[in-house]
Structure formats: C-alpha cells, structure tokens
Scaffold this motif. Structure first.
Motif, PDB file in Angstrom:
ATOM      1  N   ASP A 213       0.814  -1.218   0.000  1.00 55.14           N
ATOM      2  CA  ASP A 213       0.000   0.000   0.000  1.00 55.14           C
ATOM      3  C   ASP A 213       0.842   1.260   0.000  1.00 55.14           C
ATOM      4  OD1 ASP A 213      -2.249  -1.451  -0.018  1.00 55.14           O
ATOM      5  OD2 ASP A 213      -2.593  -1.359   2.140  1.00 55.14           O
ATOM      6  N   SER A 214       1.837   1.290  -0.792  1.00 50.25           N
ATOM      7  CA  SER A 214       2.748   2.413  -1.025  1.00 50.25           C
ATOM      8  C   SER A 214       3.650   2.768   0.161  1.00 50.25           C
ATOM      9  CB  SER A 214       2.009   3.647  -1.544  1.00 50.25           C
ATOM     10  OG  SER A 214       1.352   4.314  -0.512  1.00 50.25           O
ATOM     11  N   ARG A 215       3.208   2.717   1.394  1.00 51.77           N
ATOM     12  CA  ARG A 215       4.077   3.152   2.482  1.00 51.77           C
ATOM     13  C   ARG A 215       4.164   2.186   3.657  1.00 51.77           C
ATOM     14  NH1 ARG A 215       5.381   8.728   2.537  1.00 51.77           N
ATOM     15  NH2 ARG A 215       6.176   8.983   0.430  1.00 51.77           N
ATOM     16  N   TRP A 394      17.188  -1.293  -3.169  1.00 53.29           N
ATOM     17  CA  TRP A 394      15.964  -2.089  -3.222  1.00 53.29           C
ATOM     18  C   TRP A 394      14.812  -1.337  -2.559  1.00 53.29           C
ATOM     19  CZ3 TRP A 394      12.690  -3.951   0.494  1.00 53.29           C
ATOM     20  CH2 TRP A 394      11.706  -4.851   0.053  1.00 53.29           C
ATOM     21  N   LEU A 395      15.052  -0.826  -1.370  1.00 57.08           N
ATOM     22  CA  LEU A 395      13.971  -0.217  -0.602  1.00 57.08           C
ATOM     23  C   LEU A 395      13.470   1.073  -1.251  1.00 57.08           C
ATOM     24  CD1 LEU A 395      12.177  -0.228   1.922  1.00 57.08           C
ATOM     25  CD2 LEU A 395      13.968   1.053   3.091  1.00 57.08           C
ATOM     26  N   THR A 396      14.405   1.939  -1.663  1.00 57.92           N
ATOM     27  CA  THR A 396      13.952   3.186  -2.279  1.00 57.92           C
ATOM     28  C   THR A 396      13.216   2.898  -3.588  1.00 57.92           C
ATOM     29  OG1 THR A 396      16.231   3.458  -3.063  1.00 57.92           O
ATOM     30  CG2 THR A 396      15.530   4.842  -1.222  1.00 57.92           C
ATOM     31  N   THR A 397      13.612   1.837  -4.277  1.00 62.10           N
ATOM     32  CA  THR A 397      12.882   1.465  -5.489  1.00 62.10           C
ATOM     33  C   THR A 397      11.463   1.031  -5.137  1.00 62.10           C
ATOM     34  OG1 THR A 397      14.985   0.655  -6.329  1.00 62.10           O
ATOM     35  CG2 THR A 397      13.041   0.137  -7.625  1.00 62.10           C
ATOM     36  N   MET A 398      11.359   0.204  -4.120  1.00 65.59           N
ATOM     37  CA  MET A 398      10.032  -0.273  -3.707  1.00 65.59           C
ATOM     38  C   MET A 398       9.161   0.872  -3.214  1.00 65.59           C
ATOM     39  SD  MET A 398       9.719  -3.467  -4.283  1.00 65.59           S
ATOM     40  CE  MET A 398       8.239  -3.860  -3.378  1.00 65.59           C
ATOM     41  N   LEU A 399       9.790   1.900  -2.656  1.00 66.60           N
ATOM     42  CA  LEU A 399       9.034   3.049  -2.162  1.00 66.60           C
ATOM     43  C   LEU A 399       8.653   4.005  -3.295  1.00 66.60           C
ATOM     44  CD1 LEU A 399      11.004   3.737   1.141  1.00 66.60           C
ATOM     45  CD2 LEU A 399       8.563   3.236   0.994  1.00 66.60           C
ATOM     46  N   GLY A 400       9.066   3.659  -4.501  1.00 62.28           N
ATOM     47  CA  GLY A 400       8.657   4.449  -5.659  1.00 62.28           C
ATOM     48  C   GLY A 400       9.513   5.680  -5.904  1.00 62.28           C
ATOM     49  N   CYS A 401      10.695   5.752  -5.288  1.00 68.42           N
ATOM     50  CA  CYS A 401      11.553   6.925  -5.474  1.00 68.42           C
ATOM     51  C   CYS A 401      12.155   6.909  -6.880  1.00 68.42           C
ATOM     52  CB  CYS A 401      12.693   6.932  -4.460  1.00 68.42           C
ATOM     53  SG  CYS A 401      12.136   6.872  -2.760  1.00 68.42           S
ATOM     54  N   PRO A 407      27.661   6.876 -12.178  1.00 66.80           N
ATOM     55  CA  PRO A 407      28.708   5.871 -11.980  1.00 66.80           C
ATOM     56  C   PRO A 407      29.732   6.281 -10.923  1.00 66.80           C
ATOM     57  CG  PRO A 407      28.903   6.940 -14.135  1.00 66.80           C
ATOM     58  CD  PRO A 407      27.614   7.394 -13.542  1.00 66.80           C
ATOM     59  N   MET A 408      29.909   7.573 -10.716  1.00 69.87           N
ATOM     60  CA  MET A 408      30.908   8.020  -9.752  1.00 69.87           C
ATOM     61  C   MET A 408      30.561   7.635  -8.318  1.00 69.87           C
ATOM     62  SD  MET A 408      33.590   9.152 -10.782  1.00 69.87           S
ATOM     63  CE  MET A 408      34.265   9.392 -12.390  1.00 69.87           C
ATOM     64  N   VAL A 409      29.290   7.470  -8.035  1.00 67.01           N
ATOM     65  CA  VAL A 409      28.933   7.079  -6.665  1.00 67.01           C
ATOM     66  C   VAL A 409      28.369   5.660  -6.615  1.00 67.01           C
ATOM     67  CG1 VAL A 409      28.594   9.437  -5.849  1.00 67.01           C
ATOM     68  CG2 VAL A 409      26.651   8.188  -6.806  1.00 67.01           C
ATOM     69  N   GLY A 410      28.658   4.882  -7.655  1.00 65.95           N
ATOM     70  CA  GLY A 410      28.335   3.462  -7.591  1.00 65.95           C
ATOM     71  C   GLY A 410      27.241   3.000  -8.516  1.00 65.95           C
ATOM     72  N   GLY A 411      26.571   3.904  -9.247  1.00 64.43           N
ATOM     73  CA  GLY A 411      25.549   3.465 -10.196  1.00 64.43           C
ATOM     74  C   GLY A 411      24.220   4.143  -9.935  1.00 64.43           C
ATOM     75  N   TRP A 412      23.150   3.338  -9.873  1.00 68.00           N
ATOM     76  CA  TRP A 412      21.809   3.882  -9.657  1.00 68.00           C
ATOM     77  C   TRP A 412      21.649   4.310  -8.213  1.00 68.00           C
ATOM     78  CZ3 TRP A 412      18.691   5.019 -13.572  1.00 68.00           C
ATOM     79  CH2 TRP A 412      18.918   4.390 -14.798  1.00 68.00           C
ATOM     80  N   VAL A 413      21.234   5.552  -8.030  1.00 69.97           N
ATOM     81  CA  VAL A 413      21.002   6.063  -6.675  1.00 69.97           C
ATOM     82  C   VAL A 413      19.701   6.855  -6.668  1.00 69.97           C
ATOM     83  CG1 VAL A 413      23.377   6.178  -5.839  1.00 69.97           C
ATOM     84  CG2 VAL A 413      22.482   8.047  -7.239  1.00 69.97           C
ATOM     85  N   PRO A 414      19.050   6.905  -5.499  1.00 70.28           N
ATOM     86  CA  PRO A 414      17.821   7.700  -5.426  1.00 70.28           C
ATOM     87  C   PRO A 414      18.149   9.179  -5.590  1.00 70.28           C
ATOM     88  CG  PRO A 414      18.439   6.883  -3.246  1.00 70.28           C
ATOM     89  CD  PRO A 414      19.344   6.229  -4.230  1.00 70.28           C
ATOM     90  N   TYR A 415      17.298   9.885  -6.293  1.00 72.00           N
ATOM     91  CA  TYR A 415      17.424  11.339  -6.355  1.00 72.00           C
ATOM     92  C   TYR A 415      17.088  11.888  -4.965  1.00 72.00           C
ATOM     93  CZ  TYR A 415      15.529  15.993  -6.571  1.00 72.00           C
ATOM     94  OH  TYR A 415      15.257  17.291  -6.282  1.00 72.00           O
ATOM     95  N   GLN A 421      15.821  14.551   1.180  1.00 71.69           N
ATOM     96  CA  GLN A 421      14.502  13.993   0.890  1.00 71.69           C
ATOM     97  C   GLN A 421      14.438  13.559  -0.572  1.00 71.69           C
ATOM     98  OE1 GLN A 421      10.000  14.882   2.212  1.00 71.69           O
ATOM     99  NE2 GLN A 421      11.090  16.643   1.508  1.00 71.69           N
ATOM    100  N   THR A 422      13.842  12.407  -0.817  1.00 73.42           N
ATOM    101  CA  THR A 422      13.690  11.920  -2.191  1.00 73.42           C
ATOM    102  C   THR A 422      12.498  12.620  -2.839  1.00 73.42           C
ATOM    103  OG1 THR A 422      12.164  10.165  -1.592  1.00 73.42           O
ATOM    104  CG2 THR A 422      14.511   9.641  -1.479  1.00 73.42           C
ATOM    105  N   ASP A 423      12.179  12.231  -4.063  1.00 73.19           N
ATOM    106  CA  ASP A 423      11.001  12.833  -4.699  1.00 73.19           C
ATOM    107  C   ASP A 423       9.703  12.352  -4.044  1.00 73.19           C
ATOM    108  OD1 ASP A 423      11.217  10.247  -5.721  1.00 73.19           O
ATOM    109  OD2 ASP A 423      10.236  10.797  -7.594  1.00 73.19           O
ATOM    110  N   GLN A 424       9.792  11.366  -3.180  1.00 76.24           N
ATOM    111  CA  GLN A 424       8.618  10.925  -2.426  1.00 76.24           C
ATOM    112  C   GLN A 424       8.599  11.677  -1.093  1.00 76.24           C
ATOM    113  OE1 GLN A 424       6.286   8.400  -3.544  1.00 76.24           O
ATOM    114  NE2 GLN A 424       7.393   8.886  -5.437  1.00 76.24           N
ATOM    115  N   THR A 425       7.624  12.501  -0.917  1.00 78.97           N
ATOM    116  CA  THR A 425       7.557  13.302   0.304  1.00 78.97           C
ATOM    117  C   THR A 425       7.578  12.394   1.531  1.00 78.97           C
ATOM    118  OG1 THR A 425       6.089  14.672  -0.985  1.00 78.97           O
ATOM    119  CG2 THR A 425       6.338  15.257   1.342  1.00 78.97           C
ATOM    120  N   GLY A 426       8.437  12.753   2.484  1.00 78.51           N
ATOM    121  CA  GLY A 426       8.489  11.961   3.710  1.00 78.51           C
ATOM    122  C   GLY A 426       9.443  10.791   3.649  1.00 78.51           C
ATOM    123  N   VAL A 427      10.042  10.559   2.490  1.00 79.16           N
ATOM    124  CA  VAL A 427      11.046   9.494   2.378  1.00 79.16           C
ATOM    125  C   VAL A 427      12.423  10.140   2.216  1.00 79.16           C
ATOM    126  CG1 VAL A 427      11.875   7.500   1.077  1.00 79.16           C
ATOM    127  CG2 VAL A 427       9.419   7.882   1.330  1.00 79.16           C
TER     128      VAL A 427
END
Ligand SMILES: Cc1cc2nc3c(=O)[nH]c(=O)nc-3n(C[C@H](O)[C@H](O)[C@H](O)COP(=O)(O)OP(=O)(O)OC[C@H]3O[C@@H](n4cnc5c(N)ncnc54)[C@H](O)[C@@H]3O)c2cc1C
Ligand SMILES: Cc1cc2nc3c(=O)[nH]c(=O)nc-3n(C[C@H](O)[C@H](O)[C@H](O)COP(=O)(O)OP(=O)(O)OC[C@H]3O[C@@H](n4cnc5c(N)ncnc54)[C@H](O)[C@@H]3O)c2cc1C
Ligand code: FES
Ligand code: FES
Lengths: 591, 366
Positions: A213-215, A394-401, A407-415, A421-427
């Motif tokens: 349920d998203s959160r 894994w977790l930030t992906t599941m949270l929809g971020c 590549p300089m910091v290891g590859g895919w990272v949450p914005y 704060q990510t693009d998901q308010t409260g995360v």
C-alpha cells in the motif's frame, strides 16, 4: 580427506588477542564434535575449524565456501538440526546444534517440528530508519535529541552497519585498542544511542522485505510479521560489494574484502592463512592492515587503478589530510612488511582443486586494459575481492523513489534534495545507499536526514532543522570534493570485466555461466528481465545482488549497451527470501 | 519496413502465430513493445491440460485436445527442450463439500476420453506423499503437463526466425490504419510499417490498439498473484490443484510455483498481503511441505480475459486482413498451438481445420 583434517587440527584460526570469547559450547559438524563459543556464528565456527568448502552448489556440483559473510550471497547454506539452507555466516551457534554440510539443496525432514506460523502485528511510529549503520544511527540520535520517537530496523544481529561492526555480547573486550579506531567510533555512537533509549528503539535481526500500500513496511522479526506505518522514513540501507567475476571466483577461499573483515572484526577469526587482496581503493589497505594485525600472511595487494592521476586532484585530496596520512601509513607498513604491492594490476583467474591454491594476476594500463606479457601467479589459500561498493536501492525502489544513474557514486542512486529527501515526500535517504561516499559523509547526511525527517514528522520546525543542519552541510561540501577526487582516482573502467571467460559462472546462485548469458544476448536481447527469464540469471536466493551488476557490465563492455540505458531489473518483493510460514498465521483477520 | 504478415505482441500467442505462419512459408515480422514474454506469458504457470477444474466449453474441446498434443510434438522442432513435466494433475478436495464440488470436473475429464481416477484421501496420499492429512478426496487427470513457458515462446520464436521471420523489440504499435478491406499502414513509436496482414496478439493491451478504430472488445486484465519458492530436494511431477483454481507445480529447477486467484483490479501491479497469505495458507493446508519453504519471489501477471471466457480468434468484420488472436484468459498457453495453427490456416488457406466461429469478434460488435 585425512590430510585435510590434519591441517584442521593444527591450525587455530581464532584471533585470541584483545578479547575473551563466550562460554565454550558443544556442537557437531557432520557428526564430529567441533569447538565453538557462545556468540559465534556457524560460519565463524566452520572457518575457525579450517573448513573451506561448505557445500556443493546444486546445479553444477561445484564446491562453495564463505563468500560475503554478511548474509547476502547465500553461498554458505548448511543444514542445522534438520533444517536445510540456513545461512551459516549470520546464524549463531547454539549448544547441542547438529550442523551438516550440504550437497545441493539439502533435505527437509518432515518429522522435525515445523516453523511457527507468523504473528501479524500492526505498529505505528513517528520516524522509522531502515539501516543501523553510521548513517542510520546518526539520524536516530539527532532526531531523538529533537524529541522524535525513532525506530531503527536492521537485519544484522548487531547495530553498527558495515564499518562499526560490534562484537557479540558473550565476547568480552580486554583491549579495545586491538580492535581499531572504527570499533571505538562505533562504541561512541552506540553509547549516544543508548543514552537516548527512551526515544530510540533498536530492532535488530529484523528485515524489511516488502512495501505494501505504497508506504506500509513489512518487517520480519523471528516469527513476527510487523506492518509498520511511519510519518517519515529514512532509508539508510548501505551498500553491497561490487562483484567482478574471474574464472575460479566461486572456489572456496575466494571472499569479498568486506566478508573477510566481518570474520576478523566481529568474530575474531582469520579468513585464511596466505592472502591476496585484489581490488581497488583505500578500503583494501585497511583490510590488509587488519590482516597483518591478525597475524596473517598478506602475500600481495593488487590495486587495479593507476593512481598516477592523483596529482591532478591534489587540491581536493589535501582537504582531508588526516585520511591521506592514514592511507600512506597503511601503505608504508605493508611495504615494510614485504607485501607485494602490485599496481595497476588486476586479478585474472583463481585456480585450485576444490579450493583456492593459486591466483593469476595481470598488469593493466591506466584504463584497466590488459598489457600482454605481464602476468604473475601467487600461491595463496585466500583471495579477497574488493572492487568497491554498489548502493543498495531495493527499498527506495520499492518506495517508488526516482533513481538517477551516477557511476561516480556506484551506479543507480535515489534522487534527493538538500534536505536528503527523495522525490517521495516523507522518504529520506542517507549514507552509502544514497551514493557511496564513506563513513564521514554517511554520518553527516544521516544527521541532516534525521533533522528534516523530524521536521516532516512535525517534531521540530523546518527552520530549526535548517539551522541545525547548517554546519553539517558546510562540512559535507569539503568532504564531497575530497570524495569526488578519490572517485576519479579509483574509478571503475569497463575493462575491469575483461576476464570473464565463457565458462566463468556469473550467477553464483543458479550456476549460470557467462557463455549462457552471451548466447541469450546474441539471441536478440539487451534487457535484464529478458536475460533473466531466458537464462535464470538473477532468479536465485540473493535476488540478483551478486550477478545483475555483472550482466549490466557485460552488456556495456561487450555489446555496446549504454549502462544508463540498461534499465534496473524489475524490483520485486521480498528483499530476501522469507519463510512462507510467516504468512501462515491469522493474517487475513487482521487486515 | 514491411512483411507479408506483421504480428503485434511477443507473448505466447504472438510467437505461436509466428511459428505456424513461418512453417507455411510466410514471412513474418513480429513487433514487441518491450521484450519477449513481458506480458502474461512471462508470469504464467504454463500448465497444459485436457479439461480441468474450470470446465472446457464445448466450442473449445477440439482445440484443447489438438493443442495438448501439438505442443508436445513441436518440441522436436525447437532448439532447446521445453522442460516438459508430464506427471498429470491431482485435484484435491479438503472436505465432503469440496469433494462434491470437484466431481463434475472429474466427470467432464472422463467424458473427454481421459482415463481419470477418483481417490479417497488415503489413496491420494499414497499416490502423492506431499498431500497432507487434511485431504478428503482427489481425482487424478493424467492428461496434464507443464512446461517452462520461457522455453515455449522462445522456442516458437526461434523456430520462426530460423525460417526467415524477424522480430523487433521496443516497437509499440499505436494504431493500425485501414483502407477499405486492406491494411494501409501500422503506426508505431518507431515509424510506419507495412504489411498485407496484421495479427493482433497484444494480450491485455489488444483493446487499446483497436480503440482508434472505434472497435470495442471486452478483454480485461485478470490479475493473478504468484509465489515462487526456493528450490527443494523433495520432488513431485504432479500438478496439485485445489478449489478456486489454486495450484502448485514444481519447475524443472526444483522451485515450487504457487498460483493464483483471479482478481479484477485493473492494472494494479502491487502484491497484496491479504491475497498471498490467503492462498499460501490454502495451499499449505493441502501440502504441508510448503510451510517449510521460503518464498523467493512474489509477482503478478495479467491474464487477458474475455467476458464470456472464450478467446477471440478471427478477422475484424471491418477488415478481413486484420486478425485478432487474444483474450485466452487463464488458458493461453494451453491454446497457443491451436491458435497459432488456426491463424496460419486462416491467412494461408482462407479456412481453418477446426471451426472457429464461436471465437469471432462479431459476437461482441453486433
Ligand atoms: C562490506 C563493507 C565493508 C566496509 N568496510 C569499511 C572499512 O573498513 N572502512 C571504511 O572506512 N569503510 C568501510 N566500508 C564503507 C562504510 O561501511 C560505509 O561508508 C559506511 O558504513 C556507510 O554507512 P551506512 O550507514 O550508509 O551503511 P551501512 O553501514 O552499510 O549500514 C546499512 C545497514 O542497513 C541494513 N539494511 C539494509 N537493507 C535492509 C533491509 N531491507 N532491512 C533491514 N536492514 C537493512 C544493513 O543490514 C546495514 O546494517 C565498508 C562497506 C562495506 C559494504
Ligand atoms: C498467474 C498466471 C498463471 C497462468 N497460468 C496458466 C496456465 O497454467 N496455463 C495456461 O494455459 N495459461 C495460463 N495463464 C494464462 C496465459 O499465461 C495467458 O493467457 C497467455 O500468456 C496470454 O498470452 P498472450 O500472448 O495473449 O498475451 P501476453 O503474454 O500478455 O503478450 C502480449 C504481448 O504484446 C505486447 N504488446 C502489447 N501491446 C503492444 C503494442 N501496442 N505494440 C507492441 N507490442 C504490444 C506486450 O508487451 C506483450 O508482450 C496464466 C496467466 C497468469 C497471469
Ligand atoms: S557467506 Fe553467508 S550469505 Fe554470503
Ligand atoms: S548470483 Fe544470486 S541470483 Fe544470481
């Protein structure tokens, strides 16, 4: 066979300095009594008794041993009291345990009592932090100081994350200095957490495995299934080690540098006798020194980066003179001890009959391209791979971020923004999970995330958070410049993946070779999900953690795919395999 | 960019059509917007049975028997084994009432000429030791097997490619433009394509592709949630089914596949705790071993299902060159070979061996 058990008896792999272990307890391994102490993991007991091979993989029947030592690779599965596929490296020994080494999947004994059905618990909190490493704990401390009620979830048995690994309770520390500065720093942070125990709840041995349920976070804790809702979430989930396969890398005796460290730091067990470290970055020097401290024979350290470009980044590097000095002193000690320092050299293959006996290395140029004619071999029983870290998202992906490729910091990272704060308010995010940047950055980011998460939960105002975050931000700017310089010096070049022969196993869990993956790609696909379906790569216990990055690197190097165009493989629950018994309780009535 | 026939959709239906057309010498171009099997076919249990608990509508019976045998036969034409596990299916009842509930299915299987077997609980447990003490009765349908679905659609495709067909990935068809009774062009995100014939096998997305033509067909997504367990040394070749279409099968690699309810929730693709817990419990009640295994993965699939539970196979009334092959619901793998064969006959011969009138689009558009 006899010869093996002889060496087992004469060797003592336990490090006796600095600590006293817990009570000696009686267990058996394959029916034979083995020495074990309270607080030890089964993996440590096996390593201490000289077992290299722990099981035969089901698909190709090849021998496997301890590899990651932190519960992520599932290479160390053993049968414990009739229950198969238990991870030796993260399972504590108990008196009277019967441990059996497995051939393949192991046997399920239906006459043994089954697992307890799960119990569903609904819980709410102001702030939840996933990850009890330096980032997560720093966030917890500052948020609690501001008045927030904080819950810290970590799947490890002990708090501290990777670098601040603590010793199990039954162990007593006589001489903290013998355990190094990271141990002391960790103790200091943990004692702050302790002082705030009225507001910080630490929940170890608990895995966040799904987001509903998203959160709503689904957490397993023993036989409990906790559904947690929080006003603010901080993901401080750290990183995994970057897998770089070479022929023979699945042999017992090949470990990750971090895995070797876990054995030494939190179990005080030597991972082997004669060691080669192959990888990149200053972490290798740390580990090599820890090994010297532990009385091991460090035969060689191979660094894949030519650090000749370092002078170009000198102005930024000398921003952290302490760290540079420390690095140089590590190097000095290694040279003085007679450790071969090979640079720039890479590991090309590992050889041995059922376990590591030899490692083959090759010289490379400044872009990691092989220089023909320059190879050497070293006789070792242990090879540690330390080619840097990949953020665990894994977790930030599941949270929809939203994630970005860097590549300089290891590859895919949450914005994330300047509030962490990510693009998901409260995360919020902090630490290696937001991009690899080391412990100092992790702590400062943790503090910033903690402040703004507390503000988001309504505990303090955003102005208060901004004021308190100010100093942290200034320090981060300087650290970031240093870090960026280091990342340039120790960057990962595509050619690092040049030694993967067709026969090399890429997916350790499913026993899938590079040749099989290449065939799938030639059949017309550059898509990770498609490759997974066609070959089973990534379908195993580790959920692709230890093979998907390799497939992506192969697609980029061999098939011209742009790494940033290679989509992340579809992320699905669970984060790690969960027992179905967890779902067997009264789940329906409670929802 | 042109071909004799363009097939839209690289699922088990689209690839089967490609295969049977290629066998008849037709040059096919397959367009897939994502990757092979990225729709329902990538989530399927791939069980192929003659009949089953849901009952086989009269109109489908001949295709059912034909397809069942065809899939086994054409494996020889594939470059990789299908990983067929041909152990038959057990339908278990947990109490008297359920036993009465599965009786009609048993009778239907017998009626279709299969030598099915009715068993008491104890006989069933003897026959399949994985069954737990709660099983009251069961029947065994030997005419049931399952395959590795990835091998099946990969097999169809590769055998078509060997015969000169082609596939393009990342091509999303937006609209098929018609000109009288002919195909004018196929508009995609990668430009226009041309073909004499179009086969529309877009699974749950088939209605979208038709909507610019103002043709509405009632294919909707029927979600199924799936649990895949760790591999295990205990082996069974039987598919074990319970009421509500819940079943387990063990793949060639030793993992158990647990499926699945039918939910009408649009394209919502998150798993829900309530459903996975519910069917895990039902299945473990019948097969206690499951409570000792770990779940490796949870995922969902969307079956393209038609409101009357029959597939759509046949040309559009507005244009005989635009053939629809979609809406197979819970049994698209089962009918894949027959569907592919019928579509190839329709295009090459203008008529089919088995009647397909019951599957025409007209049943909705009149
Ligand atoms: C193996 C390894 C060894 C390292 N050794 C050193 C070293 O010797 N010196 C040095 O300077 N730096 C070292 N580093 C780097 C250093 O650890 C990091 O810079 C720093 O620890 C980052 O802190 P963090 O809090 O971001 O993450 P971490 O310390 O990695 O903490 C993350 C925590 O999150 C938990 N977690 C993740 N996902 C979940 C989930 N789904 N559910 C529950 N818990 C979860 C993990 O168990 C972990 O404890 C090492 C890193 C690794 C990976
Ligand atoms: C959980 C589950 C279990 C199942 N179990 C069984 C079983 O045991 N036995 C059985 O027989 N059946 C089973 N089924 C049903 C069966 O899987 C489906 O009926 C079958 O896969 C449908 O195949 P398809 O090719 O029609 O659709 P899909 O597999 O969905 O293929 C359609 C393809 O078209 C592509 N596409 C869509 N729109 C466009 C466009 N505009 N342009 C280009 N490409 C497009 C999609 O990307 C997709 O790849 C199950 C289904 C599910 C979900
Ligand atoms: S060594 Fe135990 S899980 Fe990796
Ligand atoms: S290495 Fe674990 S799934 Fe591939």
């Amino acid at each position: 066979m006899n010869k093996m058990s002889e060496t087992k008896e004469i060797k003592n792999y336990r490090i006796e300095s600095g600590i006293r272990r817990g009570k000696e307890i009686k267990i058996t391994i394959d029916g034979k009594p083995a020495r074990a102490y309270e607080g030890e993991t089964i993996g440590a007991v096996l390593a201490a008794a000289g077992y290299r091979k722990i099981r035969r993989a089901p698909q190709r029947k090849d021998p496997r041993g301890l590899y990651c030592c932190m519960g992520s690779c599932y290479g160390c599965l053993v049968t414990v009291d009739g229950q198969p596929n238990v991870r030796a490296c993260v399972t504590r020994v108990e008196p009277g345990q019967k441990i059996e080494l497995q051939d393949g999947f192991g046997w399920i004994d239906m006459d043994m009592p089954g697992p307890k059905p799960g119990r569903l618990i609904h819980q709410q909190t102001e702030l939840v932090i996933i990850g009890g490493g330096p980032a997560g704990l720093s966030a917890a401390v500052v948020a609690a100081k501001m008045g927030a009620h904080v819950l810290v979830i970590d799947e490890n048995l002990l708090s501290g994350g990777q670098i601040y690994r603590q010793l199990p309770q039954p162990f007593q520390v006589d001489n903290p200095a013998a355990l190094g500065i990271d141990y002391a720093d960790g103790q200091a942070l943990l004692s702050q957490v302790e002082q705030l125990s009225n507001r910080i709840t630490i929940c170890n041995d608990a895995l966040v495995w799904a987001v509903f349920d998203s959160r709503q976070l689904a957490i397993t804790r023993g036989s409990e299934l906790v559904l947690l809702e929080a006003k603010a979430i901080i993901a401080a989930t750290g990183a995994n080690e970057r897998p770089v396969p070479v022929p023979g890398w699945t042999l017992p005796g090949v470990m990750t540098a971090g895995g070797a460290q876990v054995l030494m730091k939190s179990q005080r067990v030597r991972p082997g006798t004669r060691v080669l470290l192959a990888g990149t970055g200053p972490l290798q020097l740390v580990v090599a020194n820890q090994m010297l401290d532990a009385g091991m024979d460090v035969v060689a350290v191979a660094e894949s980066a030519s650090t000749r470009s370092a002078w170009r980044y000198l102005p930024d590097l000398i921003r952290q003179p302490g760290l540079i000095k420390q690095g140089l002193s590590y190097m000095y000690r290694l040279r003085k001890t007679g450790v071969q320092m090979l640079q720039p050299w890479v590991l090309q293959a590992v050889e041995g009959d059922h376990q590591v006996q030899r490692a083959v290395l090759g010289k490379v140029d400044s872009q990691c391209r092989s220089i023909p004619g320059y190879t050497t071999a070293v006789d070792v029983d242990t090879v540690c791979l330390g080619y840097g870290l990949i953020p665990s998202v894994w977790l930030t992906t599941m949270l929809g971020c939203r994630h970005v490729y860097n590549p300089m910091v290891g590859g895919w990272v949450p914005y994330y923004n300047e509030h962490m704060q990510t693009d998901q308010t409260g995360v919020f995010v902090a630490g290696d999970g937001a991009g690899i940047a080391g412990v100092l950055v992790a702590r400062r980011q943790g503090t910033i995330a903690g402040l703004y998460a507390a503000a988001h939960a309504g505990v303090i105002s955003t102005e208060q958070a901004a004021r308190a975050a100010h100093v942290e931000r200034r320090a981060l700017t300087s650290l970031r410049k240093f870090r960026r310089a280091m990342d340039h010096v120790y960057r990962i070049y595509p050619e690092l993946y040049a030694n993967i022969s067709d026969e090399t196993i890429v997916c350790r869990c499913e026993g899938i070779t590079a040749g099989e993956i290449r065939n799938a790609v030639r059949a017309g696909t550059l898509n990770l999900n498609d490759i997974k379906k066609r070959t089973r790569t990534g379908m195993g216990y580790c959920q692709g953690t230890h093979c998907t990055p390799v497939v992506a690197a192969m697609l980029a190097r061999e098939f011209g795919a742009k790494t940033e165009d290679i989509e992340l493989m579809t992320t699905r629950p669970p984060a790690r395999p969960i027992p179905l018994s967890l779902l067997m309780g009264d789940v329906k009535g409670n929802i | 960019m042109s071909a004799d026939v363009i097939i839209i959709g690289g699922g088990v239906i689209g690839t089967a059509c490609a295969y049977f057309l290629a066998r008849r010498g037709v040059k096919v171009l397959l367009l897939e917007r994502n990757h092979l099997g990225s729709g329902a076919s990538g989530a399927t249990a791939a069980i192929v049975s003659i009949s089953g608990t849901s009952g086989t509508p009269e109109a489908l019976r001949r295709l059912n028997i034909e397809s069942y045998h065809l899939i086994l036969d054409i494996e020889q034409d594939f470059d990789q084994p299908l990983e067929v596990i041909q152990g038959g299916a057990l339908y278990a009842a947990m109490n008297e009432q359920e036993a009465r509930g599965i009786r009609p299915a048993y009778e239907e299987v017998c009626e279709m000429g299969i030598d099915a077997q009715w068993m008491k609980g104890s006989e069933a447990r003897h026959f399949e030791p994985l069954l737990g003490p709660n099983v009251e009765a069961a029947f065994y349908n030997p005419a049931s097997y399952h395959v590795n679905p990835f091998r099946l659609y990969e097999g169809y495709l590769n055998a078509a490619l060997r015969r000169g067909s082609r596939i393009e990935y990342g091509v999303q068809v937006r609209e098929v433009k018609l000109k009288d009774d002919a195909i004018d062009r196929i508009i995609t995100n990668k430009g226009d394509y041309h073909a004499d014939w179009v086969v529309l096998a877009g699974g749950v997305h088939t209605p979208e592709i038709l909507s610019p033509l103002e043709i509405e067909i009632p294919i909707v997504p029927a979600r199924g949630q799936v649990i895949l367990t760790e591999a295990c040394s205990v082996k069974t070749e039987h598919i074990i089914s319970f009421l509500d279409h819940l079943y387990i099968k063990q793949t060639a690699s030793g993992n158990f596949y647990l499926g699945s309810h039918t939910e009408f929730v649009g394209f919502e693709n998150r798993i829900t705790l309530e459903k996975i817990a519910n069917f895990a419990q039902v299945l473990a009640y019948g097969v206690p071993l499951l409570a000792r295994l770990r779940a490796l993965r949870f995922f969902v699939g969307f079956r393209p299902i038609c409101e009357d539970n029959l597939p759509i196979i046949g040309p559009l009334p507005a244009c005989s060159k635009l053939v629809i092959a979609s809406g197979h619901g819970r049994t698209g793998v089962r009918y894949s070979a027959s569907t592919g064969k019928a579509v190839s006959e329709l295009i090459v011969d203008g008529k089919t061996e088995h009647p397909i009138d019951a599957f025409r689009v007209e049943r909705f558009t009149k």
